[in-house]
Write a protein that holds these residues in place. Structure first.
Motif, PDB file in Angstrom:
ATOM      1  N   GLU A   9      10.431  94.044  26.217  1.00 35.13           N
ATOM      2  CA  GLU A   9       9.467  93.282  25.421  1.00 35.13           C
ATOM      3  C   GLU A   9       8.064  93.370  26.016  1.00 35.13           C
ATOM      4  O   GLU A   9       7.881  93.224  27.216  1.00 35.13           O
ATOM      5  CB  GLU A   9       9.880  91.804  25.391  1.00 35.13           C
ATOM      6  CG  GLU A   9      11.294  91.557  24.897  1.00 35.13           C
ATOM      7  CD  GLU A   9      11.422  91.736  23.394  1.00 35.13           C
ATOM      8  OE1 GLU A   9      10.448  91.438  22.689  1.00 35.13           O
ATOM      9  OE2 GLU A   9      12.484  92.183  22.942  1.00 35.13           O
ATOM     10  N   ALA A  10       7.090  93.573  25.143  1.00 38.70           N
ATOM     11  CA  ALA A  10       5.692  93.656  25.580  1.00 38.70           C
ATOM     12  C   ALA A  10       4.954  92.369  25.247  1.00 38.70           C
ATOM     13  O   ALA A  10       5.379  91.609  24.389  1.00 38.70           O
ATOM     14  CB  ALA A  10       5.008  94.821  24.890  1.00 38.70           C
TER      15      ALA A  10
ATOM     16  N   SER B 297      14.163  86.669  22.840  1.00 37.96           N
ATOM     17  CA  SER B 297      14.825  87.958  22.655  1.00 37.96           C
ATOM     18  C   SER B 297      15.607  88.350  23.903  1.00 37.96           C
ATOM     19  O   SER B 297      16.709  88.896  23.820  1.00 37.96           O
ATOM     20  CB  SER B 297      13.807  89.055  22.346  1.00 37.96           C
ATOM     21  OG  SER B 297      13.205  88.813  21.103  1.00 37.96           O
TER      22      SER B 297
ATOM     23  N   ALA C 202       7.452  88.953  16.677  1.00 38.14           N
ATOM     24  CA  ALA C 202       7.863  89.275  18.044  1.00 38.14           C
ATOM     25  C   ALA C 202       9.386  89.330  18.153  1.00 38.14           C
ATOM     26  O   ALA C 202       9.942  90.172  18.852  1.00 38.14           O
ATOM     27  CB  ALA C 202       7.304  88.251  19.010  1.00 38.14           C
ATOM     28  N   GLY C 203      10.061  88.434  17.450  1.00 41.37           N
ATOM     29  CA  GLY C 203      11.511  88.338  17.583  1.00 41.37           C
ATOM     30  C   GLY C 203      12.265  89.443  16.866  1.00 41.37           C
ATOM     31  O   GLY C 203      13.247  89.964  17.374  1.00 41.37           O
TER      32      GLY C 203
ATOM     33  N   SER D  35       7.812  92.894  20.067  1.00 42.97           N
ATOM     34  CA  SER D  35       6.913  91.928  20.697  1.00 42.97           C
ATOM     35  C   SER D  35       5.547  92.530  20.957  1.00 42.97           C
ATOM     36  O   SER D  35       4.584  91.821  21.168  1.00 42.97           O
ATOM     37  CB  SER D  35       7.530  91.420  21.987  1.00 42.97           C
ATOM     38  OG  SER D  35       7.979  92.500  22.755  1.00 42.97           O
ATOM     39  N   SER D  36       5.460  93.866  20.925  1.00 46.82           N
ATOM     40  CA  SER D  36       4.148  94.450  21.186  1.00 46.82           C
ATOM     41  C   SER D  36       3.188  94.214  20.026  1.00 46.82           C
ATOM     42  O   SER D  36       1.988  94.375  20.175  1.00 46.82           O
ATOM     43  CB  SER D  36       4.276  95.946  21.477  1.00 46.82           C
ATOM     44  OG  SER D  36       4.988  96.560  20.453  1.00 46.82           O
TER      45      SER D  36
ATOM     46  N   GLN E 220       2.992  91.247  18.462  1.00 51.14           N
ATOM     47  CA  GLN E 220       2.735  89.810  18.317  1.00 51.14           C
ATOM     48  C   GLN E 220       1.242  89.470  18.347  1.00 51.14           C
ATOM     49  O   GLN E 220       0.740  88.752  17.489  1.00 51.14           O
ATOM     50  CB  GLN E 220       3.464  89.045  19.421  1.00 51.14           C
ATOM     51  CG  GLN E 220       3.348  87.543  19.254  1.00 51.14           C
ATOM     52  CD  GLN E 220       3.718  86.809  20.538  1.00 51.14           C
ATOM     53  OE1 GLN E 220       3.780  87.392  21.605  1.00 51.14           O
ATOM     54  NE2 GLN E 220       3.960  85.523  20.420  1.00 51.14           N
ATOM     55  N   ALA E 221       0.555  90.028  19.322  1.00 49.10           N
ATOM     56  CA  ALA E 221      -0.851  89.666  19.494  1.00 49.10           C
ATOM     57  C   ALA E 221      -1.716  90.186  18.353  1.00 49.10           C
ATOM     58  O   ALA E 221      -2.762  89.623  18.056  1.00 49.10           O
ATOM     59  CB  ALA E 221      -1.356  90.204  20.822  1.00 49.10           C
TER      60      ALA E 221
END
Lengths: 375, 291
Positions: free
Chosen positions: A198-199, A213, B255-256, B260-261, B263-264
């Motif tokens: 995850e990032a 996650s 993200a889930g 997740s990359s 998300q921002a």
């Protein structure tokens, strides 16, 4: 005709300058984040470099010439770092450059020294790509992420015996570089795939979606590749979510603020490190450094102090090798010729690509915010 | 299913905070005609205010909260009379730039005083997750949601039922007409800024036990609040709450379930898409403002 006279005068001036340069100080440029969010690390870096410079000068300098530092602020911004190095190289005409902390800043600014063919040592940046892009003018004292992330990945499998591993990393050169190494080491050496990868943005504050996650993946250990602020956030939010698995990471986690911010949630965090300020377990050269540092600043050095100190010491080796002409190619040759040199962060040998090789330490944060050697 | 609910709860609780910040943008946009880019920094001021009152002065939370809110109100008022009031009749560009300037000033002022490093803040509602079935609920998240919604409801009652609220709305609709009707426009402007500062500050106070207190807190949260406000329709109070919560949920699910990359980037993608396809937002007025 006039032009000819002017040129002649100019030549004379240059000649006069170069003659008077004998015995003049050797100018070394230093740049780091002296203001902004990473100011503390930048100050730490300068402390280490200043201590080394003082010792070198007190011992008579190099070939009778003193070292003079020109210090610039990069505000932890790649843009500002580039202009800082431009100023050092073209305005201050420094002989060599030491800097900086943030990997993205080093990557951007080393283009300047590469173009100008000025020897450049980065003390603290660990981004794997710094020494991978074929720049012959860069050397690095920090253990690259290749070494650190590999050491952590192997520690989890070999020493903790865990095979279900998750990874969280900040999405910049620092985090992404390490994540790629972790994936590769686990796959090539153990045939293990990460159960979650995850990032997050380096400025992110909410890590819960990523942690959920990780929790869902059933991981038994979490590698996080980020600085201590995010480390503290992850530790705190993982504890809140009831995620009780070992947290491990790189040298960027070592900071007394990690415990101040996350409190008990940070206890047990394990990370790779190149320096550990414990005189009883230190090598003689490291112990001498710890003593000298305590005397100078009245506090114990941290790993960034030590790496910055070593950067200046390695630079001095390069200068000694290049004396008395101090040609740029000779300085760089001298830096890369360093072999089995006992310094603060261990016995350092430089490799042809500019990386410092040495043993990686693994440390663990214990109750009360103290670190202990785990391996 | 659990994972879904867990991410949903997380999204709503973050979204409620985004919504609180978004409402600050909307109130000032309605009253003043431009976006206040210092709104995010009021979130940061709120976080530092509660840090001073609770951690440094050691006051119990029940006293520290009102004091911190008063501090936010005072700072909001000072900013209004010193930076914004002199520009009340200036053109939009100049006023917009003034808000950006105020943001930069506040951020760096706090950085000079407190330094750039984050400060920890003790948990207010306990930091052990409560298990409901297999769901893990963090008490702070529930409280953030409840308080966020509570404040929005209180605000709408205030705007609709009280004299000050009505005159604020009148000023927002047409400053000139309100002035002719004998409404004290300057006083109303001050009150609007004070209320939106307090709302932003409140969001900051709710955030700091989850995150840390750091001078750049405002930039990050301000951007999210702004995206939420725009998504809801920049002129609508309930819309901004809905926008904020939608954004929170989108981020959490992005993200889930996706990666997740991303998300921002979601807040910015939302900004972008809303501006192109839904310029009036979810609940905003369809017609453009008279210039």
């Amino acid at each position: 005709m006039k032009k000819g006279i002017l040129l002649g005068l100019l030549c004379l001036l240059v000649f006069a300058f170069s003659v008077s340069a004998e015995g003049e100080p050797l100018k070394i440029g230093v740049y780091g984040p002296l203001s902004g969010d990473a100011a503390m690390v930048g100050q730490t870096m300068v402390e280490g470099i200043k201590l080394a410079t003082k010792q070198i000068n007190e011992a008579g300098g190099i070939d009778g010439r003193m070292i003079e530092l020109v210090i610039e602020d990069d505000e932890q911004s790649p843009k500002v770092a580039v202009s800082a190095v431009n100023k050092l190289v073209y305005d201050d005409k420094v002989m060599a450059v030491i800097g900086t902390v943030n990997s993205s800043c080093t990557l951007a600014s080393m283009e300047v020294t590469w173009d100008a063919e000025v020897p450049h040592i980065t003390p603290i940046s660990s981004g794997a790509s710094i020494t991978n892009v074929g720049n012959p003018w860069i050397a690095r004292i920090q253990a690259s992420d290749l070494l650190q992330a590999g050491a952590i990945a192997r520690y989890i499998v070999d020493d903790l015996g865990i095979k279900k591993i998750a990874c969280m990393y900040q999405s910049d050169d620092y985090g992404t570089g390490a994540m790629e190494v972790i994936v590769k080491v686990l796959k090539d050496e153990y045939g293990i795939e990460l159960v979650a990868n995850e990032a997050f943005e380096p400025s992110a504050l909410d890590m819960t979606p990523q942690l959920l996650s990780v929790q869902k993946s059933g991981a038994e250990a979490l590698i996080m590749w980020n600085m201590y602020q995010q480390g503290a956030l992850i530790a705190k939010q993982a504890r809140d979510l009831g995620l009780k698995i070992p947290l491990l990471g790189g040298g960027g986690l070592t900071n007394k603020k990690l415990y101040e911010l996350a409190g008990d949630a940070a206890v047990g965090i394990i990370n790779s490190q190149t320096f550990f300020a414990d005189k009883t377990k230190a090598t003689p050269s490291a112990a001498a450094f710890i003593d000298a540092f305590e005397k100078e600043y009245g506090k114990l050095p941290d790993s960034n102090n030590a790496m910055a100190y070593d950067a200046m010491m390695v630079m001095a080796e390069g200068l000694k090798y290049a004396a008395p002409e101090f040609k740029n190619t000779k300085i760089m040759e001298g830096i890369k010729a360093v072999k089995d040199l006992p310094l603060a962060t261990g016995t350092i040998s430089m490799s042809p690509n500019g990386d410092a090789n040495r043993d990686i330490l693994i440390i663990r944060l214990t109750e009360g915010g103290k670190y202990e050697l785990a391996k | 299913m659990n994972f879904f609910l867990q991410q949903l709860i997380q999204g709503i609780s973050m979204g409620a905070l985004y919504g609180l910040i978004a409402i600050g943008y909307v109130l000032i946009y309605n009253a003043w005609g431009v976006l206040n880019f210092a709104q995010g920094d009021m979130v940061m001021i709120g976080a530092f205010a509660i840090l001073i009152a609770h951690v440094y002065m050691g006051l119990p939370l029940l006293i520290a909260f009102p004091i911190a809110i008063i501090m936010c109100c005072i700072i909001g008022f000072l900013v209004e009379i010193s930076a914004f009031r002199p520009l009340i009749d200036a053109n939009n560009t100049r006023r917009l730039i003034a808000t950006i300037g105020v943001g930069i000033f506040l951020r760096n002022l706090v950085r000079v005083i407190f330094g750039a490093d984050p400060y920890p803040f003790p948990s207010i509602f306990g930091n052990t997750a409560v298990n409901i079935g297999e769901l893990k609920i963090i008490p702070q998240n529930i409280w953030n949601t409840v308080i966020g919604f509570g404040l929005v409801i209180l605000l709408s009652i205030f705007l609709k039922q009280t004299h000050i609220g009505k005159s604020m709305r009148a000023t927002a609709q047409d400053r000139e007409a309100a002035r002719l009707m004998g409404i004290n426009v300057k006083k109303n402007m001050s009150i609007t800024f004070i209320i939106s500062s307090a709302l932003g500050g409140f969001a900051g106070m709710l955030i700091c036990p989850v995150f840390f207190v750091i001078p750049t807190l405002g930039t990050l949260m301000g951007n999210k609040g702004f995206a939420g406000a725009l998504l809801g329709g920049i002129t609508s109070n309930p819309g901004s709450m809905i926008g904020g919560i939608s954004l929170g949920i989108l981020e959490s699910f992005g993200a889930g379930y996706f990666s997740s990359s991303v998300q921002a980037g979601i807040a910015y993608a939302v900004l972008f898409l809303v501006l192109i396809f839904l310029p009036a937002g979810l609940l905003g007025k369809k017609e453009s403002r008279k210039v």
